[in-house]
Enzyme design. Structure first.
Site, PDB file in Angstrom:
ATOM      1  N   ASP A 145       0.846  -1.189   0.000  1.00 49.41           N
ATOM      2  CA  ASP A 145       0.000   0.000   0.000  1.00 49.41           C
ATOM      3  C   ASP A 145       0.884   1.242   0.000  1.00 49.41           C
ATOM      4  OD1 ASP A 145      -2.390  -1.439   0.084  1.00 49.41           O
ATOM      5  OD2 ASP A 145      -2.324  -1.575   2.269  1.00 49.41           O
ATOM      6  N   ASP A 181      -7.211  -1.400  -4.353  1.00 50.84           N
ATOM      7  CA  ASP A 181      -8.232  -1.056  -3.369  1.00 50.84           C
ATOM      8  C   ASP A 181      -9.171   0.024  -3.903  1.00 50.84           C
ATOM      9  OD1 ASP A 181      -6.996  -2.798  -1.581  1.00 50.84           O
ATOM     10  OD2 ASP A 181      -5.811  -1.217  -0.641  1.00 50.84           O
TER      11      ASP A 181
END
Length: 224
Positions: A145, A181
């Site tokens: 991420d 995401d």
């Protein structure tokens, strides 16, 4: 809509997601931040073992179950995308399904392979790709991420806000996520907002049978 369109969408999202993840993983130490020139947008490298937005559950077994669930979802999604395209569902619905599929596949790639193809990242070490030994086995990779949007950072709570001290601060929109995401979230939110429009299939034109006859048409014909 032809199947080519969702395939192009999925391919572009996967490429963008994986290129950014690999670049971050091989250029940032864990916890590093990158300057983007925009105060409310940063690149912030972290990894997580769990679901989107950094959620986790069940330790190593939970991680394996989640990866297998993602794999099953991608297999089902492959069949489902082909089905809704063949049955001519609305373009909006197909695009949203492609976004969700692409996001699931993007994070599945991390979970399945990143542990084997990368070194361990740390606060003092930048990982190399394709080392002699990876940091984890098959299905145990961690999701990379990096997208961080602290729109309001280190703000003080208002005095009337309950259960907090006056010196306490907060950050508005603190999750750190990735392109996969964002793709999943965009697809799901758009489906929820436009569900009445998207869950309708294209109506097929009603076909009226044509009767072929060799009888002559006469003005004197009587209709009974």
């Amino acid at each position: 809509m032809k199947l080519r369109t969702p395939i192009i969408i999925i391919t572009l999202i996967i490429l963008a997601d994986q290129v950014l993840k690999i670049w971050i993983k091989t250029n940032f130490q864990f916890g590093d931040t990158g300057v983007t020139g925009v105060k409310w947008f940063q690149l912030y490298f972290i990894e997580n073992k769990g679901m989107a937005w950094g959620w986790e559950f069940g330790g190593e077994w939970g991680k394996m179950i989640l990866t297998l669930f993602r794999l099953a979802a991608v297999i089902f999604g492959t069949w489902y995308l082909g089905r809704i395209v063949k049955q001519q569902y609305t373009k909006g619905f197909i695009v949203c399904a492609a976004l969700i599929y692409a996001g699931a596949l993007g994070n599945l790639i991390d979970s399945m392979f990143y542990g084997m193809i990368f070194e361990e990242s740390s606060y003092s070490h930048v990982a190399k790709i394709f080392p002699a030994d990876g940091y984890a086995g098959f299905l145990h990779g961690r999701v990379v991420d990096m997208l961080y949007f602290p729109i309001i950072d280190n703000a003080h709570y208002p005095k009337w806000f309950p259960f907090v001290k006056e010196e306490d601060t907060f950050t508005f929109f603190s999750p750190i996520f990735n392109i996969a995401d964002a793709s999943i979230s965009t697809g799901v939110i758009t489906l929820l907002v436009f569900q009445k429009r998207f869950f309708k299939k294209h109506s097929t034109e009603e076909k009226h049978p044509t009767v072929v006859t060799s009888s002559e048409v006469s003005d004197k014909a009587q209709i009974m």
